[in-house]
Each structure stands twice: as structure tokens, then as C-alpha cells.
Design a protein around this motif. Structure first.
Motif, PDB file in Angstrom:
ATOM      1  N   ASP A 352       6.570  -8.086  -5.690  1.00  0.00           N
ATOM      2  CA  ASP A 352       5.768  -9.039  -4.911  1.00  0.00           C
ATOM      3  C   ASP A 352       5.681  -8.673  -3.430  1.00  0.00           C
ATOM      4  OD1 ASP A 352       8.422  -9.494  -4.468  1.00  0.00           O
ATOM      5  OD2 ASP A 352       8.237 -11.668  -4.291  1.00  0.00           O
ATOM      6  N   ALA A 353       5.954  -7.398  -3.073  1.00  0.00           N
ATOM      7  CA  ALA A 353       5.904  -6.994  -1.663  1.00  0.00           C
ATOM      8  C   ALA A 353       4.463  -6.996  -1.167  1.00  0.00           C
ATOM      9  CB  ALA A 353       6.526  -5.616  -1.484  1.00  0.00           C
ATOM     10  N   LEU A 354       4.190  -7.772  -0.149  1.00  0.00           N
ATOM     11  CA  LEU A 354       2.844  -7.867   0.417  1.00  0.00           C
ATOM     12  C   LEU A 354       2.558  -6.678   1.320  1.00  0.00           C
ATOM     13  CD1 LEU A 354       0.441  -9.852   0.391  1.00  0.00           C
ATOM     14  CD2 LEU A 354       1.364 -10.867   2.459  1.00  0.00           C
ATOM     15  N   LEU A 355       3.597  -6.051   1.854  1.00  0.00           N
ATOM     16  CA  LEU A 355       3.407  -4.923   2.768  1.00  0.00           C
ATOM     17  C   LEU A 355       2.700  -3.767   2.074  1.00  0.00           C
ATOM     18  CD1 LEU A 355       3.927  -3.629   5.517  1.00  0.00           C
ATOM     19  CD2 LEU A 355       6.189  -2.984   4.733  1.00  0.00           C
ATOM     20  N   ARG A 356       3.021  -3.511   0.804  1.00  0.00           N
ATOM     21  CA  ARG A 356       2.367  -2.426   0.079  1.00  0.00           C
ATOM     22  C   ARG A 356       0.871  -2.706  -0.078  1.00  0.00           C
ATOM     23  NH1 ARG A 356       4.784   1.407  -2.522  1.00  0.00           N
ATOM     24  NH2 ARG A 356       6.744   0.265  -2.713  1.00  0.00           N
ATOM     25  N   GLU A 357       0.520  -3.969  -0.352  1.00  0.00           N
ATOM     26  CA  GLU A 357      -0.895  -4.329  -0.451  1.00  0.00           C
ATOM     27  C   GLU A 357      -1.605  -4.100   0.876  1.00  0.00           C
ATOM     28  OE1 GLU A 357      -1.435  -8.227  -1.970  1.00  0.00           O
ATOM     29  OE2 GLU A 357       0.018  -7.990  -3.601  1.00  0.00           O
ATOM     30  N   PHE A 358      -0.944  -4.481   1.985  1.00  0.00           N
ATOM     31  CA  PHE A 358      -1.520  -4.254   3.300  1.00  0.00           C
ATOM     32  C   PHE A 358      -1.742  -2.765   3.548  1.00  0.00           C
ATOM     33  CE2 PHE A 358      -1.441  -7.993   6.303  1.00  0.00           C
ATOM     34  CZ  PHE A 358      -1.390  -8.938   5.296  1.00  0.00           C
ATOM     35  N   GLN A 360      -2.119  -0.354   1.326  1.00  0.00           N
ATOM     36  CA  GLN A 360      -3.207   0.133   0.468  1.00  0.00           C
ATOM     37  C   GLN A 360      -4.566  -0.286   1.008  1.00  0.00           C
ATOM     38  OE1 GLN A 360      -2.171  -1.428  -3.375  1.00  0.00           O
ATOM     39  NE2 GLN A 360      -0.572   0.118  -3.752  1.00  0.00           N
ATOM     40  N   GLU A 361      -4.675  -1.515   1.487  1.00  0.00           N
ATOM     41  CA  GLU A 361      -5.937  -1.990   2.055  1.00  0.00           C
ATOM     42  C   GLU A 361      -6.296  -1.219   3.321  1.00  0.00           C
ATOM     43  OE1 GLU A 361      -9.372  -4.456   2.431  1.00  0.00           O
ATOM     44  OE2 GLU A 361      -8.038  -3.936   0.772  1.00  0.00           O
ATOM     45  N   ILE A 362      -5.291  -0.943   4.160  1.00  0.00           N
ATOM     46  CA  ILE A 362      -5.529  -0.168   5.389  1.00  0.00           C
ATOM     47  C   ILE A 362      -5.977   1.238   5.043  1.00  0.00           C
ATOM     48  CG2 ILE A 362      -4.339   0.904   7.351  1.00  0.00           C
ATOM     49  CD1 ILE A 362      -2.715  -1.680   7.584  1.00  0.00           C
ATOM     50  N   ALA A 363      -5.337   1.861   4.020  1.00  0.00           N
ATOM     51  CA  ALA A 363      -5.733   3.214   3.606  1.00  0.00           C
ATOM     52  C   ALA A 363      -7.164   3.217   3.082  1.00  0.00           C
ATOM     53  CB  ALA A 363      -4.772   3.723   2.537  1.00  0.00           C
ATOM     54  N   ARG A 364      -7.540   2.165   2.329  1.00  0.00           N
ATOM     55  CA  ARG A 364      -8.911   2.091   1.803  1.00  0.00           C
ATOM     56  C   ARG A 364      -9.929   1.954   2.931  1.00  0.00           C
ATOM     57  NH1 ARG A 364     -12.657  -1.521   0.439  1.00  0.00           N
ATOM     58  NH2 ARG A 364     -11.427  -3.256   1.250  1.00  0.00           N
ATOM     59  N   LEU A 365      -9.619   1.083   3.917  1.00  0.00           N
ATOM     60  CA  LEU A 365     -10.520   0.902   5.049  1.00  0.00           C
ATOM     61  C   LEU A 365     -10.610   2.177   5.891  1.00  0.00           C
ATOM     62  CD1 LEU A 365      -9.406  -2.673   6.149  1.00  0.00           C
ATOM     63  CD2 LEU A 365     -11.566  -2.067   5.054  1.00  0.00           C
ATOM     64  N   LYS A 366      -9.493   2.881   6.014  1.00  0.00           N
ATOM     65  CA  LYS A 366      -9.490   4.129   6.769  1.00  0.00           C
ATOM     66  C   LYS A 366     -10.365   5.169   6.089  1.00  0.00           C
ATOM     67  CE  LYS A 366      -6.127   6.874   9.336  1.00  0.00           C
ATOM     68  NZ  LYS A 366      -4.689   7.155   9.529  1.00  0.00           N
ATOM     69  N   ALA A 367     -10.284   5.241   4.748  1.00  0.00           N
ATOM     70  CA  ALA A 367     -11.122   6.170   3.996  1.00  0.00           C
ATOM     71  C   ALA A 367     -12.598   5.815   4.155  1.00  0.00           C
ATOM     72  CB  ALA A 367     -10.727   6.161   2.525  1.00  0.00           C
ATOM     73  N   GLN A 368     -12.895   4.515   4.137  1.00  0.00           N
ATOM     74  CA  GLN A 368     -14.276   4.083   4.341  1.00  0.00           C
ATOM     75  C   GLN A 368     -14.763   4.462   5.734  1.00  0.00           C
ATOM     76  OE1 GLN A 368     -15.019  -0.023   3.535  1.00  0.00           O
ATOM     77  NE2 GLN A 368     -14.531   0.130   1.349  1.00  0.00           N
ATOM     78  N   LEU A 369     -13.889   4.306   6.723  1.00  0.00           N
ATOM     79  CA  LEU A 369     -14.259   4.670   8.088  1.00  0.00           C
ATOM     80  C   LEU A 369     -14.541   6.161   8.198  1.00  0.00           C
ATOM     81  CD1 LEU A 369     -11.861   2.553  10.332  1.00  0.00           C
ATOM     82  CD2 LEU A 369     -14.344   2.439  10.282  1.00  0.00           C
TER      83      LEU A 369
END
Length: 621
Positions: A352-358, A360-369
Motif C-alpha cells: 500500500d505504499a503511495l510513494l511508489r505510485e507517485f 511511477q506517475e512522475i516517470a510517466r509524466l516525464k516520459a510524456q514531457l
């Protein structure tokens, strides 16, 4: 998860508050003696004969009325908060009679450094340690709930009257469903969150306390840490810190509670009694069943009592002779809690670690950028080409067209005379306009993704970026030295307590007699000492029996009062509600065995609709 096989006892500290104005006015007698060096507190029974032995309790630490908030935090709480930053679960809870300073000890006055309580000091400690860390990323989130009349409420939700459900999962343990959580980046933000929750807390006036807490409050801080391990992978540790401010135990005869306050007091005493039963069962070591499910409070504290957590209990007492019974009950309560053994372990890579989700979301946004960045370069190149082309098109459009004329049929059947060359140029112009619009749209999309990326990344706290200067390094060394001194004092106190326990055995081994008379005198003294202990134990048994009788009488009085109100409601139902309407309501009732409550189903059943009215079991039986 790393399995720590060792057991760890609950750390119990006792704090005695000074006399309040009412006690000073009535000149109450002091019944407590505090020895902070030995960790002992002595209770003298009012109007007791001189030869009656006084009751002595030994704890990990004791603090008198001159103790400072910071000293209590450094000695009892700082090591616990430090362990939470390393991935352990930790719980701090204050227990005691109403008006003995539980809320002051836990919260204090956050704006005054000298009077800041355990909770604000822990906030400062957590974020200071995060700022000093190196090569680690943190996510800190907080939640705030209260247990009011056996109902769980979210103090950070706008609709804090909404009842929340308690659930249990094999992976996560006991948790509150739909409990809101707020990501915080510094001590100021998390203190603001706590202040918002305090505004919604249930408090009320009683004869013993003008602002008596009418609920048990739990402030939960979750600290997630990501650090790269030797294998090159990111590993996450999650520590949870529960800070519990329990409502005070009450006696109706002293608080003067009536009506709503009486119902609140009954629920408070019921949950505290359930907590006492859990502590007794765990401290006994022989009980095969621990009654965690007897109360919402004990289920929430299940990990903290005998489970995966490091726990500190702060018992608060009053020095006045009028509070002798309550003070003695609190000290016995705390003494039983000392026997509880927990099995804390580091929570590594939980599901249930929320940090991993954060991340992963940051990596996805970085790839989109990055992808948008490559497209943006292409768009900019096309934009420059399109600008040059559009200028040429406008120039040629202004010049006389040498194309041959042709007839084009319009939508209404009419013939329109145009030039073939000019229409092709206008088509090219429209294409260029579309390409410019696409470029503008792509720029807006990139800006939105960039804004979301920055917002997500700002929630992560990266250690080592804010405190690098020499002054803070010195402050860090000073705090380490202070912690070492506190640890040394704790060890000295433990050694002294062990020496006192072993003193009698050592004397028995070393003693030698030169004559029979000397041996008789020595054994006579020993017999008197053992007889005094026997008398003390007999007095203890009598006190416990008397306390049990008094508590039972209080419960019977409360039951009679509640039964009287219940009969009054039955009278209203029988005389003012038609039988057919009563039968309709009875048919809509449904019992929830998991929650042990009756729910009133809606008139029109719906899959999404939830029961809006809840009834206690006694109301419908």
C-alpha cells in the motif's frame, strides 16, 4: 519484510500535573511523591494510619509537576519517532482521569516552544530529520479521526458527521475505509491540518473540566522513504506514527454528567474498560483470547498493543487527595501495560505504499514531457517553415492571378466563377493555419503536463537540499549529544531499578552470622519485612475489590439512567406512532453482524444508496 524476532516491552511513563486553581482554593492535600531518578511514584492514602504502608509504583520514567514538555519528548518520545523514520510503526497514547493534562501533554501550545506538546514536537522532528538526510526521497501524509460514541469520524472531511467503517485486510491489517489523507511538505502544513481537525473535535463542559474531550482522537502520520539499495533498485520503507489522545475516564458522581454528557461518558468508560481488558489479557500472558473486537478503539490499537509497533504510554495523574481513587486506578492501569510485549519490525516494500505510485506517475509524466519535447522541436521547425510559406502565399494572393478561370458548382446549385490557381493557394493557407493551431495545442498540452509533473514532484521531499550550512550541522551534533545524554540517563535508571530488585537476594547470599542471637534478629527483621509485604498485598486486593464494587455501582447507575430514557422513548413510540408505521420501520431494519449494529434501509432500494439512519441494538429489541 525484515523480521525482527525480538520482543519489546511497552514503554510506560507517568506525569503528575500541578494543582489547579480549584484545588489550590480548597487547599487539597498532596498524596504523591515523585522520584524521577529511580522512576518511582509513591501514593499515600488520605487519612490513613501512620503505620499503613504506602503504595509504590515503578515505571520507565516519572515526571513531577515541574517537568518540561521538551524533557518528556526527548526522553520518552524522540527514540520512537526516530524509529518511525526508519520504517517501524509507532504509537504514543495518553491515558488518565479527565482533567489531568492529557491533551496538554499531547498537543500543548504549538506557538510557544516551551509549551509545545508531543504532537507538534514530533512534526518538527520528522521534517528536520528529512531535510538532513542524503539520497533519500520522502512522502509524508497525515490523517485525523475521532471515535465518538463508538462511531468513527473523519476530522479532515467537510462532512465530519459521516460515519466511517472499520475493515480488516490480511495485507494491511485493520484500517478505516475512505479515511481522507493529506500530503504535507513541512511542519507548518501538518500543524495546519491538525488545527483544522481540532476545530471539529467533540468537547464539552463537565464539573471536572471545562473543555473535556468527549471522544478518542487519533492523528496518523505516514512517512514513506525511498532509497536506492546495493542491488541498484529503489526500496521503500513505510513508518506509521499513531498519536492518540484518549478521552478521560469519568465517574458520573464527580462529573455531574446528565443527558447527552451521560451517554458520552458511558461510551467513553465502555471503550476504556475494553482497552483495560485487552491490556490485562496481554499482560497476563496466560489468556488465550484477547478481546480486541469489544470496541472500535481497541481494534484501531490492535497493532499497538501486542502487535507490530513500538508503543509509548503516557499516564497522567493529579496530586490532590480528592482524586486518590482515580490516580490509583490509573497507576495500576499503567503498571499492567508495562507487561505487554510487542514485536516491531521494519515495513519494507509494502503493497500500500503511495510513494511508489507517485514515482511511477512522475516517470510517466516525464516520459510524456520528453516525447512532447521531441514533437515540439518538429512542430517549431514546421512552424518556422509554415510562417515563411504563409508569407509567400499572402504575397502571391495579393498579386493578380494568372490561373485559368473555371466554374465551380455551389451548394445551392449556382455556378461560381473562380480561378484554379488561387483556390490551390488558399488550400495551402488553410493547411498552414491548421498546423499553427496544432502547434499551439501541443504547447498547451506540454504546459499542462509540465505543471502536473511539477505538482507531483513537489510533494516528494528530497533530503539534503535545504540544510547544508555549518550552523545546522552544529545543531545536528548538539541534538545527537542531547539524545546520548537522555539514553545514558535511561540506562542509569534501569540499572538502579535492577539493583534494587537484586539487592535482597544479594544480601541473603552474603550474610554471615557470628551467633545464634544475631541470626534470630536478622530473620526477625526479614519476617517483619515479608509480613509488611503480605499486608500490602492484602490491602491491594481489598482496594481492587472496593474499586470493582464502586465501578459496578457506577455502571448500574448509568444503566438505570439509560434504561429510564429508553422507556421514555418506548412510551413515545407506543402512544404517538401508528402500529402500521411502526411495522414498516421494523421491516426495514437489517442487522450488520460485522459492525454489530442495526441499519435502517432506504424506502426505495438502490445499489449505490447506503443506509442513512443507524439504530443501536438495544433500541429495537
Amino acid at each position: 519484510m525484515s523480521a525482527a524476532k525480538h520482543c519489546e516491552a511497552i514503554r510506560v511513563v507517568v506525569r503528575c500535573r500541578p494543582f489547579n486553581r480549584k484545588e489550590e482554593t480548597t487547599r487539597c492535600e498532596n498524596i504523591l511523591e515523585v522520584d524521577d531518578k529511580l522512576g518511582q511514584i509513591t501514593v499515600r492514602k488520605p487519612k490513613a494510619p501512620p503505620d499503613e504502608p504506602m503504595k509504590v509504583f515503578t515505571f520507565d520514567s516519572v515526571y513531577g509537576w515541574n517537568s518540561k514538555q521538551r524533557d518528556i519528548y526527548d526522553d520518552a518520545v524522540r527514540p520512537l519517532v526516530e524509529s518511525v523514520l526508519h520504517g517501524f510503526n509507532g504509537t504514543i497514547f495518553a491515558y488518565g482521569q479527565t482533567g489531568t493534562g492529557k491533551t496538554y501533554t499531547m498537543q500543548g501550545m504549538s506557538k510557544d516552544p516551551e509549551h509545545r506538546g508531543v504532537i507538534p514536537n514530533s512534526f518538527e522532528h520528522i521534517f528536520t530529520q528529512i531535510s538532513r538526510s542524503q539520497n533519500q526521497k520522502y512522502l509524508v501524509r497525515s490523517s485525523y479521526l475521532e471515535v465518538y460514541q463508538e462511531e468513527i469520524r473523519d476530522l479532515l472531511c467537510k462532512d465530519n458527521n459521516r460515519k466511517l467503517e472499520l475493515k480488516e485486510n490480511p495485507d494491511y491489517g485493520v484500517y478505516v475505509k475512505d479515511l481522507s489523507s493529506v500530503v504535507t511538505k513541512n511542519a507548518t502544513e501538518i500543524e495546519h491540518v491538525m488545527n483544522l481537525g481540532n476545530q471539529s473535535r467533540s468537547v464539552g463542559f463537565t464539573n471536572m473540566n471545562e473543555r473535556s474531550s468527549r471522544s478518542h482522537a487519533i492523528f496518523l502520520v505516514t512517512v514513506e522513504c525511498s532509497e536506492r539499495g546495493p542491488d541498484g533498485e529503489d526500496h521503500i520503507r513505510v513508518g506509521k506514527l499513531n498519536m492518540v489522545d484518549l478521552a478521560g475516564s469519568e465517574r458520573q458522581s464527580k462529573t455531574g454528567a446528565k443527558g447527552k454528557r451521560l451517554k458520552e461518558a458511558a461510551k467513553i468508560n465502555l471503550s476504556l474498560s475494553a482497552l483495560g481488558n485487552v491490556i490485562s489479557a496481554l499482560g497476563d500472558g496466560k489468556s488465550t483470547h484477547v478481546p480486541y473486537r469489544d470496541s472500535k478503539l481497541t481494534r484501531l490499537l490492535q497493532d499497538s498493543l501486542g502487535g507490530n509497533a513500538k508503543t509509548v504510554m503516557i499516564a497522567t495523574v493529579g496530586p490532590a487527595h480528592k482524586s486518590f481513587d482515580e490516580t490509583l486506578a490509573t497507576l495500576r492501569y499503567a503498571s499492567r501495560a508495562k507487561k505487554i510485549k510487542n514485536k516491531p519490525r521494519i515495513n519494507e516494500d509494502p503493497k500500500d505504499a503511495l510513494l511508489r505510485e507517485f514515482q511511477q506517475e512522475i516517470a510517466r509524466l516525464k516520459a510524456q514531457l520528453e516525447e512532447r519535447g521531441m514533437l515540439a522541436k518538429e512542430r517549431r521547425k514546421r512552424r518556422r517553415d509554415s510562417k515563411r510559406l504563409s508569407k509567400n502565399v499572402w504575397k502571391t494572393a495579393e498579386e493578380p492571378d494568372e490561373g485559368r478561370p473555371c466554374l465551380i458548382e455551389a451548394g445551392d446549385g449556382a455556378k461560381v466563377l473562380t480561378y484554379q490557381g488561387s483556390s490551390e493557394k488558399l488550400k495551402n493557407l488553410n493547411l498552414n493555419r491548421r498546423s499553427l493551431a496544432d502547434v499551439q495545442w501541443d504547447q498547451d498540452a506540454v504546459e499542462k503536463i509540465l505543471e502536473k509533473y511539477k505538482a507531483m514532484e513537489s510533494k516528494l521531499l528530497v533530503g539534503g537540499k535545504t540544510i547544508i550550512d555549518h550552523t545546522n550541522e552544529q545543531q545536528k551534533m548538539l541534538e545527537q549529544r542531547r539524545q546520548e545524554i537522555a539514553e545514558q540517563i535511561r540506562r542509569e535508571r534501569e540499572i538502579q531499578q535492577q539493583m534494587m530488585l537484586q539487592d535482597e537476594e544479594t544480601l541473603e547470599i552474603k550474610v554471615t552470622f557470628s551467633s545464634m542471637q544475631q541470626e534470630v534478629e536478622h530473620k526477625t527483621k526479614k519476617l517483619k519485612r515479608l509480613y509488611a509485604k503480605l499486608q500490602l498485598l492484602r490491602g491491594e486486593m481489598k482496594d481492587i475489590f472496593d474499586e470493582h464494587v464502586t465501578t459496578r455501582q457506577e455502571l448500574e447507575e448509568t444503566q438505570e439512567e439509560l434504561t429510564r430514557e429508553l422507556k421514555y422513548k418506548y412510551l413515545l413510540i407506543e402512544n404517538f406512532i401508528p402500529p402500521e408505521e411502526k411495522n414498516k420501520i421494523m421491516n426495514r431494519l437489517q442487522f450488520d453482524s460485522e459492525e454489530d449494529q442495526w441499519w435502517l434501509q432506504p424506502v426505495i432500494p438502490s445499489e449505490r444508496s447506503k443506509p442513512t439512519l443507524k439504530c443501536t441494538r438495544a433500541t429495537v429489541e
